[in-house]
Each structure stands twice: as structure tokens, then as C-alpha cells.
Scaffold this motif. Structure first.
Motif, mmCIF file in Angstrom:
data_model
loop_
_atom_site.group_PDB
_atom_site.id
_atom_site.type_symbol
_atom_site.label_atom_id
_atom_site.label_comp_id
_atom_site.label_asym_id
_atom_site.label_seq_id
_atom_site.Cartn_x
_atom_site.Cartn_y
_atom_site.Cartn_z
ATOM 1 N N VAL A 8 70.883 5.755 29.693
ATOM 2 C CA VAL A 8 70.915 6.783 30.623
ATOM 3 C C VAL A 8 72.457 7.563 30.800
ATOM 4 C CG1 VAL A 8 71.177 7.371 32.862
ATOM 5 C CG2 VAL A 8 69.686 5.623 32.444
ATOM 6 N N ASN A 9 72.433 8.157 30.802
ATOM 7 C CA ASN A 9 73.661 9.026 30.772
ATOM 8 C C ASN A 9 73.747 9.255 32.173
ATOM 9 O OD1 ASN A 9 75.928 11.444 30.718
ATOM 10 N ND2 ASN A 9 74.627 12.826 29.771
ATOM 11 N N LEU A 10 75.643 8.901 32.975
ATOM 12 C CA LEU A 10 75.404 8.987 34.683
ATOM 13 C C LEU A 10 77.035 10.490 34.424
ATOM 14 C CD1 LEU A 10 75.037 5.673 35.634
ATOM 15 C CD2 LEU A 10 73.381 8.065 36.034
ATOM 16 N N TYR A 31 73.705 4.096 29.362
ATOM 17 C CA TYR A 31 73.941 2.607 30.209
ATOM 18 C C TYR A 31 72.318 2.731 29.110
ATOM 19 C CZ TYR A 31 76.765 1.927 33.866
ATOM 20 O OH TYR A 31 78.407 2.239 34.393
ATOM 21 N N GLU A 32 71.860 1.022 28.596
ATOM 22 C CA GLU A 32 70.237 0.989 28.481
ATOM 23 C C GLU A 32 69.782 -0.069 29.183
ATOM 24 O OE1 GLU A 32 69.733 -0.266 23.291
ATOM 25 O OE2 GLU A 32 70.577 -2.333 25.054
ATOM 26 N N ILE A 33 68.453 0.986 28.954
ATOM 27 C CA ILE A 33 67.908 -0.165 29.671
ATOM 28 C C ILE A 33 66.581 0.060 29.617
ATOM 29 C CG2 ILE A 33 68.649 1.036 31.689
ATOM 30 C CD1 ILE A 33 66.170 2.878 31.878
ATOM 31 N N GLU A 39 58.356 4.544 34.937
ATOM 32 C CA GLU A 39 60.099 4.115 35.713
ATOM 33 C C GLU A 39 61.428 4.788 35.661
ATOM 34 O OE1 GLU A 39 59.459 -1.217 35.730
ATOM 35 O OE2 GLU A 39 60.231 -0.134 33.622
ATOM 36 N N ILE A 40 60.484 5.812 34.151
ATOM 37 C CA ILE A 40 61.524 6.596 33.354
ATOM 38 C C ILE A 40 61.419 8.194 34.685
ATOM 39 C CG2 ILE A 40 62.189 8.269 31.559
ATOM 40 C CD1 ILE A 40 63.503 5.242 31.591
ATOM 41 N N THR A 41 60.263 8.149 34.606
ATOM 42 C CA THR A 41 59.414 9.339 35.967
ATOM 43 C C THR A 41 60.662 8.888 36.811
ATOM 44 O OG1 THR A 41 57.513 9.170 34.535
ATOM 45 C CG2 THR A 41 57.546 10.639 36.895
ATOM 46 N N ASP A 42 60.390 7.818 37.948
ATOM 47 C CA ASP A 42 61.031 7.515 39.286
ATOM 48 C C ASP A 42 62.112 7.736 38.763
ATOM 49 O OD1 ASP A 42 58.478 7.116 40.043
ATOM 50 O OD2 ASP A 42 58.232 4.902 40.194
ATOM 51 N N LEU A 43 63.170 7.088 38.184
ATOM 52 C CA LEU A 43 64.554 7.046 37.255
ATOM 53 C C LEU A 43 64.936 9.136 37.452
ATOM 54 C CD1 LEU A 43 67.363 6.060 37.590
ATOM 55 C CD2 LEU A 43 66.903 5.842 34.868
ATOM 56 N N THR A 88 69.060 0.264 40.333
ATOM 57 C CA THR A 88 67.558 1.234 39.478
ATOM 58 C C THR A 88 68.336 0.598 37.745
ATOM 59 O OG1 THR A 88 66.810 2.428 40.724
ATOM 60 C CG2 THR A 88 66.414 2.400 38.606
ATOM 61 N N ILE A 89 69.578 0.971 37.381
ATOM 62 C CA ILE A 89 69.983 1.117 36.677
ATOM 63 C C ILE A 89 69.728 -0.825 35.837
ATOM 64 C CG2 ILE A 89 71.375 1.503 34.774
ATOM 65 C CD1 ILE A 89 72.061 3.980 35.517
ATOM 66 N N TYR A 90 70.579 -1.649 37.325
ATOM 67 C CA TYR A 90 70.552 -2.778 36.614
ATOM 68 C C TYR A 90 69.548 -3.287 36.598
ATOM 69 C CZ TYR A 90 73.222 -6.836 38.063
ATOM 70 O OH TYR A 90 73.084 -8.618 37.436
ATOM 71 N N GLU A 91 68.238 -2.936 37.811
ATOM 72 C CA GLU A 91 67.263 -3.855 37.125
ATOM 73 C C GLU A 91 66.675 -3.452 36.280
ATOM 74 O OE1 GLU A 91 64.674 -2.539 40.419
ATOM 75 O OE2 GLU A 91 66.294 -2.825 42.287
#
Length: 113
Positions: A8-10, A31-33, A39-43, A88-91
């Protein structure tokens, strides 16, 4: 559902960027998830919603940024959204991502709203 590894690029100009390939750029906030397609669609939707409240991107050439009430509300919605993104990224994060986020000061996941 099967989980895959994503990055994920922030960065502010391309916050919605989620890839399956790690980008080797030391200036990139990534961040690596591990997530399912759902879950990707929701994020991705959450990231797009947060960008709607990014004053610098959305209202750069309008006069809405002179309206103090509007900018305060928009800023609060942006902060609430970005806090949710970090949670969400942390989870979904790998152990390395969680360790990286836990070591940040202030921690992005304990940011009071």
C-alpha cells in the motif's frame, strides 16, 4: 478466501495505489499487507473516500478553501479517514509492517480523533 501479499502506497498524490509488487524506492511510504480480494476492494474504497477530503488535491483551484467552516469539517473527515486507513493497514499488516507502525512516534494507529 485466499490472502495475497500487497503493498500500500500512502503518498499524498497517489494514495489509492495498492500493488502486488514491492517498489524499491526509499522515498516511498509503503506498507506490506496480506489481504483477500474483498479486503483489498474495501481498502481501495476507503483510500478513495479519504482522498475526497484532501483539501490540497480536491480544492486547489477553487475558493472553498477560504470557507473556514468547510475546511474544518473537511479536515476532520480527512483525519478520521486516514486514521481508519492506518488501522486497516495495521490489521492486515505483516509482522514487519506492524513492527514498523509500532515504532513510529507518534503511532499512526493510536492517533486520537
Amino acid at each position: 478466501m485466499t490472502k495475497r501479499t500487497y503493498y500500500v502506497n500512502l503518498n499524498p498524490t497517489s494514495m489509492e495505489d495498492i500493488t502486488t509488487s514491492k517498489i524499491n524506492d526509499h522515498e516511498l511510504i509503503e506498507y506490506e499487507i496480506e489481504a483477500t480480494e474483498e479486503e483489498i476492494t474495501d481498502l481501495q474504497q476507503l483510500l478513495l473516500d479519504v482522498q475526497k477530503h484532501d483539501m490540497e488535491l480536491a480544492d486547489l483551484f477553487s475558493f472553498r478553501h477560504f470557507n473556514e467552516h468547510f475546511t474544518t469539517d473537511d479536515s476532520e473527515r480527512f483525519q478520521h479517514g486516514i486514521n481508519q486507513v492506518y488501522r486497516t493497514i495495521y490489521e492486515l499488516g505483516t509482522p514487519e509492517t506492524k513492527e514498523k507502525m509500532d515504532s513510529m512516534d507518534p503511532s499512526p494507529i493510536t492517533n486520537d480523533e
